[in-house]
Scaffold this motif. Sequence first.
Motif, PDB file in Angstrom:
ATOM      1  N   TYR A 238      47.974  35.923  47.059  1.00 40.79           N
ATOM      2  CA  TYR A 238      46.872  35.572  46.166  1.00 40.79           C
ATOM      3  C   TYR A 238      46.580  36.707  45.197  1.00 40.79           C
ATOM      4  O   TYR A 238      46.313  36.483  44.010  1.00 40.79           O
ATOM      5  CB  TYR A 238      45.636  35.238  47.004  1.00 40.79           C
ATOM      6  CG  TYR A 238      44.436  34.843  46.194  1.00 40.79           C
ATOM      7  CD1 TYR A 238      44.315  33.557  45.686  1.00 40.79           C
ATOM      8  CD2 TYR A 238      43.422  35.757  45.919  1.00 40.79           C
ATOM      9  CE1 TYR A 238      43.212  33.192  44.930  1.00 40.79           C
ATOM     10  CE2 TYR A 238      42.321  35.405  45.170  1.00 40.79           C
ATOM     11  CZ  TYR A 238      42.221  34.116  44.685  1.00 40.79           C
ATOM     12  OH  TYR A 238      41.128  33.759  43.926  1.00 40.79           O
ATOM     13  N   TRP A 239      46.605  37.938  45.674  1.00 39.11           N
ATOM     14  CA  TRP A 239      46.346  39.076  44.798  1.00 39.11           C
ATOM     15  C   TRP A 239      47.378  39.164  43.674  1.00 39.11           C
ATOM     16  O   TRP A 239      47.054  39.553  42.553  1.00 39.11           O
ATOM     17  CB  TRP A 239      46.364  40.359  45.641  1.00 39.11           C
ATOM     18  CG  TRP A 239      46.017  41.590  44.872  1.00 39.11           C
ATOM     19  CD1 TRP A 239      44.803  41.937  44.361  1.00 39.11           C
ATOM     20  CD2 TRP A 239      46.912  42.646  44.500  1.00 39.11           C
ATOM     21  NE1 TRP A 239      44.871  43.141  43.716  1.00 39.11           N
ATOM     22  CE2 TRP A 239      46.166  43.604  43.785  1.00 39.11           C
ATOM     23  CE3 TRP A 239      48.271  42.874  44.724  1.00 39.11           C
ATOM     24  CZ2 TRP A 239      46.732  44.759  43.275  1.00 39.11           C
ATOM     25  CZ3 TRP A 239      48.821  44.036  44.217  1.00 39.11           C
ATOM     26  CH2 TRP A 239      48.061  44.969  43.503  1.00 39.11           C
ATOM     27  N   ASN A 240      48.607  38.758  43.966  1.00 37.36           N
ATOM     28  CA  ASN A 240      49.663  38.767  42.951  1.00 37.36           C
ATOM     29  C   ASN A 240      49.705  37.490  42.123  1.00 37.36           C
ATOM     30  O   ASN A 240      50.518  37.378  41.202  1.00 37.36           O
ATOM     31  CB  ASN A 240      51.027  38.973  43.617  1.00 37.36           C
ATOM     32  CG  ASN A 240      51.234  40.405  44.079  1.00 37.36           C
ATOM     33  OD1 ASN A 240      50.810  41.345  43.406  1.00 37.36           O
ATOM     34  ND2 ASN A 240      51.862  40.564  45.234  1.00 37.36           N
ATOM     35  N   GLY A 241      48.861  36.506  42.471  1.00 37.39           N
ATOM     36  CA  GLY A 241      48.860  35.247  41.737  1.00 37.39           C
ATOM     37  C   GLY A 241      50.000  34.323  42.094  1.00 37.39           C
ATOM     38  O   GLY A 241      50.379  33.463  41.294  1.00 37.39           O
ATOM     39  N   ASP A 242      50.546  34.468  43.306  1.00 35.46           N
ATOM     40  CA  ASP A 242      51.718  33.675  43.701  1.00 35.46           C
ATOM     41  C   ASP A 242      51.397  32.563  44.697  1.00 35.46           C
ATOM     42  O   ASP A 242      52.305  31.909  45.181  1.00 35.46           O
ATOM     43  CB  ASP A 242      52.782  34.603  44.327  1.00 35.46           C
ATOM     44  CG  ASP A 242      53.292  35.649  43.344  1.00 35.46           C
ATOM     45  OD1 ASP A 242      53.330  35.334  42.139  1.00 35.46           O
ATOM     46  OD2 ASP A 242      53.632  36.765  43.779  1.00 35.46           O
ATOM     47  N   VAL A 243      50.111  32.343  45.024  1.00 37.96           N
ATOM     48  CA  VAL A 243      49.748  31.308  45.998  1.00 37.96           C
ATOM     49  C   VAL A 243      49.160  30.122  45.237  1.00 37.96           C
ATOM     50  O   VAL A 243      47.957  29.929  45.166  1.00 37.96           O
ATOM     51  CB  VAL A 243      48.741  31.852  47.043  1.00 37.96           C
ATOM     52  CG1 VAL A 243      48.477  30.824  48.123  1.00 37.96           C
ATOM     53  CG2 VAL A 243      49.266  33.133  47.667  1.00 37.96           C
ATOM     54  N   GLN A 244      50.035  29.318  44.649  1.00 34.48           N
ATOM     55  CA  GLN A 244      49.575  28.242  43.778  1.00 34.48           C
ATOM     56  C   GLN A 244      49.169  26.984  44.532  1.00 34.48           C
ATOM     57  O   GLN A 244      48.504  26.119  43.967  1.00 34.48           O
ATOM     58  CB  GLN A 244      50.711  27.892  42.803  1.00 34.48           C
ATOM     59  CG  GLN A 244      51.352  29.131  42.251  1.00 34.48           C
ATOM     60  CD  GLN A 244      51.391  29.190  40.754  1.00 34.48           C
ATOM     61  OE1 GLN A 244      51.383  28.191  40.115  1.00 34.48           O
ATOM     62  NE2 GLN A 244      51.424  30.380  40.224  1.00 34.48           N
ATOM     63  N   PHE A 245      49.562  26.857  45.802  1.00 32.98           N
ATOM     64  CA  PHE A 245      49.225  25.628  46.520  1.00 32.98           C
ATOM     65  C   PHE A 245      47.717  25.551  46.815  1.00 32.98           C
ATOM     66  O   PHE A 245      47.215  24.495  47.200  1.00 32.98           O
ATOM     67  CB  PHE A 245      50.027  25.516  47.816  1.00 32.98           C
ATOM     68  CG  PHE A 245      49.637  26.501  48.889  1.00 32.98           C
ATOM     69  CD1 PHE A 245      48.649  26.200  49.823  1.00 32.98           C
ATOM     70  CD2 PHE A 245      50.260  27.735  48.976  1.00 32.98           C
ATOM     71  CE1 PHE A 245      48.305  27.108  50.806  1.00 32.98           C
ATOM     72  CE2 PHE A 245      49.927  28.644  49.961  1.00 32.98           C
ATOM     73  CZ  PHE A 245      48.940  28.330  50.882  1.00 32.98           C
ATOM     74  N   LEU A 246      47.002  26.659  46.625  1.00 36.08           N
ATOM     75  CA  LEU A 246      45.559  26.641  46.835  1.00 36.08           C
ATOM     76  C   LEU A 246      44.783  26.218  45.589  1.00 36.08           C
ATOM     77  O   LEU A 246      43.562  26.052  45.654  1.00 36.08           O
ATOM     78  CB  LEU A 246      45.075  28.028  47.264  1.00 36.08           C
ATOM     79  CG  LEU A 246      45.563  28.553  48.616  1.00 36.08           C
ATOM     80  CD1 LEU A 246      45.035  29.958  48.843  1.00 36.08           C
ATOM     81  CD2 LEU A 246      45.115  27.629  49.736  1.00 36.08           C
ATOM     82  N   ASP A 247      45.476  26.024  44.471  1.00 44.38           N
ATOM     83  CA  ASP A 247      44.772  25.794  43.208  1.00 44.38           C
ATOM     84  C   ASP A 247      43.894  24.546  43.247  1.00 44.38           C
ATOM     85  O   ASP A 247      42.761  24.553  42.767  1.00 44.38           O
ATOM     86  CB  ASP A 247      45.776  25.686  42.054  1.00 44.38           C
ATOM     87  CG  ASP A 247      46.371  27.037  41.696  1.00 44.38           C
ATOM     88  OD1 ASP A 247      45.891  28.042  42.242  1.00 44.38           O
ATOM     89  OD2 ASP A 247      47.327  27.074  40.903  1.00 44.38           O
ATOM     90  N   ARG A 248      44.427  23.442  43.797  1.00 43.87           N
ATOM     91  CA  ARG A 248      43.653  22.200  43.794  1.00 43.87           C
ATOM     92  C   ARG A 248      42.385  22.355  44.635  1.00 43.87           C
ATOM     93  O   ARG A 248      41.294  21.950  44.229  1.00 43.87           O
ATOM     94  CB  ARG A 248      44.503  21.033  44.301  1.00 43.87           C
ATOM     95  CG  ARG A 248      43.781  19.697  44.232  1.00 43.87           C
ATOM     96  CD  ARG A 248      44.682  18.572  44.686  1.00 43.87           C
ATOM     97  NE  ARG A 248      45.766  18.341  43.762  1.00 43.87           N
ATOM     98  CZ  ARG A 248      45.676  17.569  42.688  1.00 43.87           C
ATOM     99  NH1 ARG A 248      44.530  16.973  42.401  1.00 43.87           N
ATOM    100  NH2 ARG A 248      46.714  17.387  41.892  1.00 43.87           N
ATOM    101  N   ALA A 249      42.532  22.933  45.832  1.00 42.11           N
ATOM    102  CA  ALA A 249      41.364  23.124  46.692  1.00 42.11           C
ATOM    103  C   ALA A 249      40.371  24.085  46.048  1.00 42.11           C
ATOM    104  O   ALA A 249      39.158  23.860  46.075  1.00 42.11           O
ATOM    105  CB  ALA A 249      41.794  23.641  48.064  1.00 42.11           C
ATOM    106  N   GLU A 250      40.882  25.172  45.462  1.00 45.65           N
ATOM    107  CA  GLU A 250      39.996  26.129  44.814  1.00 45.65           C
ATOM    108  C   GLU A 250      39.268  25.485  43.638  1.00 45.65           C
ATOM    109  O   GLU A 250      38.079  25.733  43.412  1.00 45.65           O
ATOM    110  CB  GLU A 250      40.790  27.344  44.328  1.00 45.65           C
ATOM    111  CG  GLU A 250      39.948  28.443  43.710  1.00 45.65           C
ATOM    112  CD  GLU A 250      39.000  29.088  44.713  1.00 45.65           C
ATOM    113  OE1 GLU A 250      37.874  29.409  44.314  1.00 45.65           O
ATOM    114  OE2 GLU A 250      39.381  29.244  45.894  1.00 45.65           O
ATOM    115  N   GLY A 251      39.981  24.627  42.898  1.00 49.82           N
ATOM    116  CA  GLY A 251      39.342  23.936  41.778  1.00 49.82           C
ATOM    117  C   GLY A 251      38.203  23.044  42.243  1.00 49.82           C
ATOM    118  O   GLY A 251      37.111  23.042  41.655  1.00 49.82           O
ATOM    119  N   ALA A 252      38.430  22.270  43.320  1.00 53.88           N
ATOM    120  CA  ALA A 252      37.378  21.385  43.834  1.00 53.88           C
ATOM    121  C   ALA A 252      36.177  22.180  44.325  1.00 53.88           C
ATOM    122  O   ALA A 252      35.023  21.820  44.072  1.00 53.88           O
ATOM    123  CB  ALA A 252      37.950  20.517  44.959  1.00 53.88           C
TER     124      ALA A 252
END
Length: 632
Positions: free
Chosen positions: A26-40
Amino acid sequence: MSGRILQTSIALLLSLVWAAALGIGYWNGDVQFLDRAEGALTDLRLSSRGERPAPDLVTIVAIDDETVAKRGGYPLPRADLATIIEKIAGYEPRAIAVDLLLLDQGKDGGDAALAQALGKRPSAIAAAAVFPDAIQLLEADDKSPLARLPRAEKFLRPLPVFAEHAAVGVVNLTTDKSGTPRGIPLLVRTSDKVELSFPLRVAALAAGQDPVIEADSIRLAGRNIPTDIDHVLPLAYYGPRGTVPTVSAAAVLDGDIAQAAIRDRIVVIGATVTGGGDVFPTPFDPVMPGVEIVATAIDHLMTGGGILRDRSTRLTDAILAVALTLAIVGLLAWRRSAAGLLSIAALVAIWAVANYVAFSRGIWLSAALPIAATAPPAILFGSIQLWLNRRQAQYFAVKSELLQQFQAPALNKWLTGNPAFLLEPRHQDAAVIFIDLSGFTALSETLDIDAGLALLKDFHTLVDNEVESHGGIITSFLGDGAMILFGLPEATEDDARKAAHCAVTLCKRVAHWIDSLPGTMAPRIGFKVGAHFGPIVASRLGGSYQHITATGDTVNVASRLMEVAAKQGAALALSDDLLQRAGPASALSESGMLTGPSETLIRGRTRPLTVWLWRNDTSGSSNPTIPRSGGF
């Protein structure tokens, strides 16, 4: 004890590895599968935080439906756009931003006038970056602050005649998987050059200084603006469309606009016309115009009133994710009891409140990362603990299996203390009630499956609530009907009186429920109730899955009495045995109309039965016992 310490140590070590890996990614910006949950979760926090006033700095001039209707179509003729910009320039704004792609020559010959208008005040016009399907990053050995910028294949630039008179900025947004813009990439590059974003270009014009690019920030007019990975400016919306002050371009053309709305302000010209296509979903508005998103970004750059998410907040997120994971797994290992679970709940609540408070104060800490880091280890470790603790697991399994064998929820408490209840059949007296919907089968043929199921569910809930409130049990739901018993788990002197009260209340409640149905349903459905008192045999039936039921002539007679009620147009047909047992002060004589007795032949019996009929006297209510279409 040593085994437990070993299990806990392994669990903590594995949890640490998992949480640390997620945190570093996440610190490197490489954990994209969390984007949808983080957006909600971000939308939820923005909505909870509520709407906020936009800074008094930017005005949107909207090419809206009124403008298009007056000027005869969209896009506007270049001459009209030139007139709008000239009139705005006359009020001396700080800068004019045209959020339109002027890629082709106009058809009205107004390009020269538009170019001349752009030169009258500091102006910026939009370009767009086109990216390949697979975004390519710069080489790993590039140590410059721009090393991570994604490369665009090309830029779609405005015509040179306009670019000669105005600065050019890229209007691309960064959206999540739901399509909501979460940030503005302030810098975009091709293989040989770097372009400023449109909002940054406008802010630089308004500030009168070029921005200075640093490793994780932009310096503008002596103020440092932290940015997220890839120099993305996070967006925090103020509210729905119109939160940023907006005037119609038609009002500008008509000269009907206050000078204060333009003077010394940044003016952003963009399309909000219906069907224009430049709209995005946001937490406050499902069709937010793109020009208002651009204006929001300009406000953030000029005032610093946006939301902070940069490398430092991402590092904080990673540390919190690791700490929360280890703390929860440690509490699970410490004791799996009410105290341990309450401690975990308190810890999660404290984290959630702290996360929200930080967000409401402009610090965007991740909500999805700690959940993703904590949930899998906690669930896995908790599951393993349950599996290893066989004795306790078996205890709960026996209790669960015992209760699930029976369909009557009212018996659960009794069965817990009396597990041998009805292992042998019991002969006793009891009151039996049957209720059934008339016409439901025919009606259900005209309904879709979900509508029919919803109707049946409402009926079952109504019956269940009434029976439970009167102390009876439902031994079974028979499709659109139910069998009700008063006398289990123990017979009492009040069983007949309670059954009579329940039968009357059911008739009233079901009649009222039918009257409340839509006009296409209510005339086609009715009900009938039969009630009797006498000897039954209570027992368990079934194999591995058991249920409690009652059998005998009393049950059969109660069922047949529903037919008598339907034929006579009554809500309820009951036996004289039940009436006498209920007594003269029962609910049967307190409301409605009780008629009888009548010697009536019951189907399947050779001798007649003394029967009473009860009708509901509720005024304004249709007679629910008359057989509706479909019969009974």
